[in-house]
Design an enzyme around this catalytic site. Structure first.
Site, PDB file in Angstrom:
ATOM      1  CG  HIS A  40      -1.246   3.481   4.425  1.00 13.12           C
ATOM      2  ND1 HIS A  40      -1.365   2.175   4.009  1.00 13.12           N
ATOM      3  CD2 HIS A  40      -0.588   3.430   5.609  1.00 13.12           C
ATOM      4  CE1 HIS A  40      -0.815   1.369   4.889  1.00 13.12           C
ATOM      5  NE2 HIS A  40      -0.325   2.101   5.872  1.00 13.12           N
ATOM      6  CB  CYS A  63      -0.916   0.018   1.229  1.00  5.70           C
ATOM      7  SG  CYS A  63      -1.997  -1.415   1.396  1.00  5.70           S
TER       8      CYS A  63
END
Length: 586
Positions: free
Chosen positions: A138, A77
């Site tokens: 993130h 990610c």
């Protein structure tokens, strides 16, 4: 009369300037970029799934271009999203880990996308675009204190942010387990067993009179064990409120986050952003929280799919895509909006519950998944729709990357590429519009965190697509399609097998990566490997040493960086009802 003429002239000039400004605004397309989390290329119907219902994703495919060799710049990610935002391999920005942990896990970590990196949002904002990121970020939040927001979306070109600063984890939802299981076993349970054994042994020796053991030593051992248990209890109790929360702008709006109608809330916010900015060029990054675990779905979708909790989440995410497409049509913006849909990496094949239920998606025919550079980990959906500009129903099989969105968006917006850094992405428009039949990527480099894992080569005079692995992950148990004991594959040490010469595949003939090419089966083997090694060496010379944003020091939780909602006291960090905007969003 002179004054009247002057007033008329000024009025005409003003109207002309306004008309020119409106014309420039109208000529700039809007951008809606939708990124799913952990969605496999085998999940959407348009990529071959017959049982998972994704009518809105499929609508994009029918109305636009489908990329069949679209690649994430990383199979994890954080680095994949860094590459997407900057158009650069994550190793160039320090967003590639040298340790086992390749993503941010704590909201109060100090690492993140550096301020000297330029995102497409920053450059589009300078071109007059309204910009928003709704969903998952993130890429870090703070550097030195909990008010600097150095890594926050607002410091990287986004006028508006509503979503998760970190990520969705099993630990965020009660009863869904923990991603820290192996760490807890190593750092708590193993030491506890050693302490317990030592304590029992010393007590027995003391009781039998075989050894003079000071009572203070026994007490110290007992206190040490109690301390470990206490630390574990605190971690399990505080992790969720301290790390699983929603933000609006720079304010914590719900802590801990509630999964109740979460997709509906974020989708509605995205729809409202489009409505507010219908008359100005806008960039909307809709970064879906689904289908990363912990899985969740609202009442309208729970239990409705044929694929359990995963299918429910995927079908609800597809609904959210549909709501955004619908508002574009309602407002007459469809023909002036480029819509892009993808996933940050492949499906997480190791996501299996203790009851044996699969919580990861499908990577179709491709080997591997999230966390490794087999095709299942990096080959992702890639759909682009722009009616009247891109041909509906077109399929493109050339290698493309999620880094390509950076130069593509800037070119369409009339913005110049930064000249002070290497941009690894390539403008997609010549390929999408049929002006070019070949990808501008002759070589692509696949990193496993910090380490160059494989090279892809599409020779200019050939239909072959060569892929050479310098190392591959050791799948476990034997015969499995992933690294199940560790939950994700690691990139170094005993977790990988190194290959000398590199393990070579021709993806044009073997997309499943089942049969490596050898010198006996390919007469040009050594020439091919030499060319790819030379490309890797030349690429390595362009990568400069930069601070490691995912170092252990940057990954660790730091109490002085912790954020709590304004209505909470101390570290209670409890505001279960989502707080409204403090200021009007763009």
């Amino acid at each position: 009369m002179g004054c009247r003429k002057m007033m008329s002239f000024l009025l005409l000039l003003l109207l002309s300037l306004l008309s020119e400004a409106q014309s420039r605004a109208a000529s700039k397309p809007n951008f809606v970029l939708i990124m799913a989390d952990d969605l496999g290329i085998g999940d959407p119907g348009c990529y071959g799934n017959k049982t998972l219902r994704t009518p809105n994703i499929d609508r994009l495919a029918r109305g636009g271009v489908k990329l069949t060799q679209h690649l994430a710049a990383s199979p994890l990610c954080t680095p994949s999203r860094a590459a997407f935002m900057t158009g650069r391999y994550p190793v160039r920005s320090g967003m590639a880990s040298k340790s086992r942990v390749g993503v941010f896990l704590f909201s109060a970590s100090s690492g993140g996308l550096p301020n000297n990196e330029v995102t497409f949002a920053t450059l589009l904002k300078k071109e007059g675009y309204a910009t928003a990121l709704i969903g998952k970020w993130h890429l870090g939040t703070h550097c030195h204190n909990n008010t600097d927001f150095c890594h926050h979306p607002s410091s990287h070109g986004f006028d508006y942010f509503h979503g998760l600063p970190v990520t969705n984890l099993r630990d965020c939802k009660a009863g869904e387990g923990s991603v820290f299981g192996s760490g807890i076993r190593l750092l708590v349970f193993v030491p506890l067993q050693v302490l317990a054994l030592a304590l029992l042994t010393l007590c027995a020796l003391r009781g039998l009179g075989l050894l003079q053991v000071p009572v203070a030593l026994l007490v110290c051992l007992a206190l040490l064990g109690a301390g470990l248990l206490g630390a574990l209890a605190c971690f399990l109790h505080w992790f969720r409120p301290l790390n699983c929360f929603l933000m609006r702008g720079r304010d914590v709006s719900q802590q801990p986050l509630s999964y109740d109608n979460l997709t509906q809330r974020l989708t509605e916010d995205a729809v409202q952003f489009v409505r507010r900015n219908a008359d100005t060029p806008f960039l909307l990054v809709f970064s879906c929280i689904q289908v990363h675990t912990a899985l969740f779905a609202s009442r309208d979708f729970a239990g409705k799919s044929r694929h359990g909790a995963y299918g429910d989440a995927a079908e609800e995410m597809d609904w959210g895509v549909g709501q955004i497409l619908n508002v574009l049509e309602e407002l007459g913006l469809t023909n002036n909006t480029l819509v892009y849909f993808t996933s940050d990496q492949g499906a997480h094949v190791e996501e299996v519950t203790t009851k044996g239920e699969r919580h990861g998606g499908s990577n179709g025919i491709y080997k591997g998944g999230k966390g490794n550079n087999w095709e299942g980990g990096i080959r992702v959906p890639g759909l682009l729709r722009w009616p009247g500009v891109l041909q509906a129903g077109l399929e493109v099989a050339e290698p493309t990357s999620n880094m390509d969105l950076f130069p593509t968006l800037l070119s369409l917006a009339g913005a110049a590429l930064p000249e002070d850094r290497i941009i690894d992405g390539r403008d997609l428009m010549p390929l999408l519009q049929g002006q070019s039949q070949r990808s501008d990527h002759e070589f692509l480099f696949h990193y496993c965190n910090f380490y160059l894992n494989a090279v892809r080569w599409h020779p200019r005079n050939s239909t072959s697509i060569w892929k050479a692995f310098f190392f591959t992950p050791n799948f476990s148990p034997e015969g499995a399609n992933g690294c199940f004991p560790t939950h994700v594959c690691f990139c170094h040490g005993n977790f990988v097998t190194r290959h000398h010469p590199p393990l070579l595949f021709d993806l044009s003939r073997d997309p499943r990566e089942r049969s490596p090419v050898t010198p006996s089966t390919e007469p040009r083997f050594w020439d091919i490997v030499a060319t790819m090694q030379d490309a890797a060496d030349r690429h390595a010379h362009t990568v400069q040493e930069v601070p490691n944003q995912l170092s252990l020091r940057n990954l660790l939780w730091k109490p002085w960086l912790q954020m709590c909602c304004a209505s909470s006291s101390g570290l209670s960090c409890q505001c279960p009802r989502e707080q409204p905007d403090r200021g009007r969003s763009p």
